[in-house]
Enzyme design. Sequence first.
Site, PDB file in Angstrom:
ATOM      1  CG  HIS A 211      -7.164   1.715  -5.357  1.00  0.00           C
ATOM      2  ND1 HIS A 211      -8.105   2.603  -4.898  1.00  0.00           N
ATOM      3  CD2 HIS A 211      -6.021   2.005  -4.682  1.00  0.00           C
ATOM      4  CE1 HIS A 211      -7.564   3.391  -3.984  1.00  0.00           C
ATOM      5  NE2 HIS A 211      -6.301   3.055  -3.830  1.00  0.00           N
TER       6      HIS A 211
ATOM      7  CG  ASP B  84      -1.901   1.117   1.269  1.00  0.00           C
ATOM      8  OD1 ASP B  84      -1.840   2.000   0.393  1.00  0.00           O
ATOM      9  OD2 ASP B  84      -2.742   1.126   2.181  1.00  0.00           O
TER      10      ASP B  84
END
Length: 454
Positions: free
Chosen positions: A362, A268
């Site tokens: 995403h 992330d």
Amino acid sequence: MTEQSTPETSSDGLPSQNSTRRPATKDAPKRPTSGRNAPEDDVAGGVAATAAISRRRLLGTAGATGLVLGAAGAATGYAAAPSDKAVPLTSLGASRVSFHGRHQPGIVAPAQARGHLLAFDLAAGAGRSQAAALLRRWSATAERLMAGEAAGHDDTDVARDAGPSSLTITFGFGHSFFSRTGLDGQRPSALDPLPDFSSDHLDTSRSNGDLWVQIGADDALVAFHALRAIQKDTGGAARLRWQMNGFNRTPGATARPTTARNLMGQIDGTRNPKPADTDFEQRIFVPDSGDPAWMAHGSYAVVRRIRMLLDDWEKLSLKAQEEVIGRRKSDGAPLGGGTETTTMDLEKTAADGTLVVPLSAHARITRPDQNGGAAMLRRAFSFHDGFDGDGTPDAGLLFICWQADPLRGFVPVQRRLDRGDALSQYIRHEASGLFAVPGGAAPGEYVGQRLLEG
């Protein structure tokens, strides 16, 4: 969550690329020894000072030899550690970040293992003079604690044996602060309330606030010690509005520096702006000529509590999870191939003619080149606050992003995510705040002094 990575910095808080936090070459500043013993054994590991073999001795040995132990090497490390002779603090606890500087601490420093986010509202009847006195107290306490010293008064001794442990304490002002202190004319236009987003399910009691404090450290007790000191310094000038607690992987837990993973198991933060980028300063910090003048060298923090719907996410196959993100789960590489840092090929197609990286992925939607160059520096914490009555985990991401102007950084990216991000059905935005974080305090100054005394 956005397609960016956490910058690495040296142990003194200065940014550098592809580096991990290194043990300090000198002993950490010791807390005053009057009425107490000098630092000896482990606090960072939570082991009692009387333990025969402490984690600090282990880490001290590792620091001295340049060894970084993972799970496989832990048993060997303990066996090799001396059992009696105390060694100087040369591990993570010795790392120190300066309170004073061009920018406030806790923005470009590497992500820390433990964090606390707090928002306060000024007490009824409190105004500009009370706010100035509070920021003066907070700044003095932050300077002492970040240097590894005891609080100025009523120290709790929670961190008496620890070094600074890369402690950072950062202060900001919310939109409502300016009307409560009679400083409406000094409120930045960039602090206008964020627009509503379709993915928002916001709890107003856990959003916004007059004052915001971010605390981070590589040791949980050091972070808690700072939390208590800040809360006690508040006195009757303000009341706590909300508090959130977070965590990250401990520096040194991996064999080499890596981008963090979130609670979904995904890497992330790839493609975060790096301090070495030629346009880093202008994207993240307000320039000298910025308006208003008191925000020079400051930044704007967007804070979002993003709950991850982990039960739903974990029902997906690995392939489905990777298609939602647009990257391989194992190493963060784009689905088109390469490594984590490989430029994503958005046009590459599979044998059946479909895009390898789906349109709703995403990673595709959050790319700066897909958002007019919008960029923000992510520096988040994970959180886990237990379980709901039905066993659903209350867990996710305390999303914090920094930018020179949130209307050009966070807002356009979030609007695009709102319109078609595949990840949106597996997350829920539950709290939100936007804060103006002024530049760092010079020696002899307190944070916000140019605003409150200008």
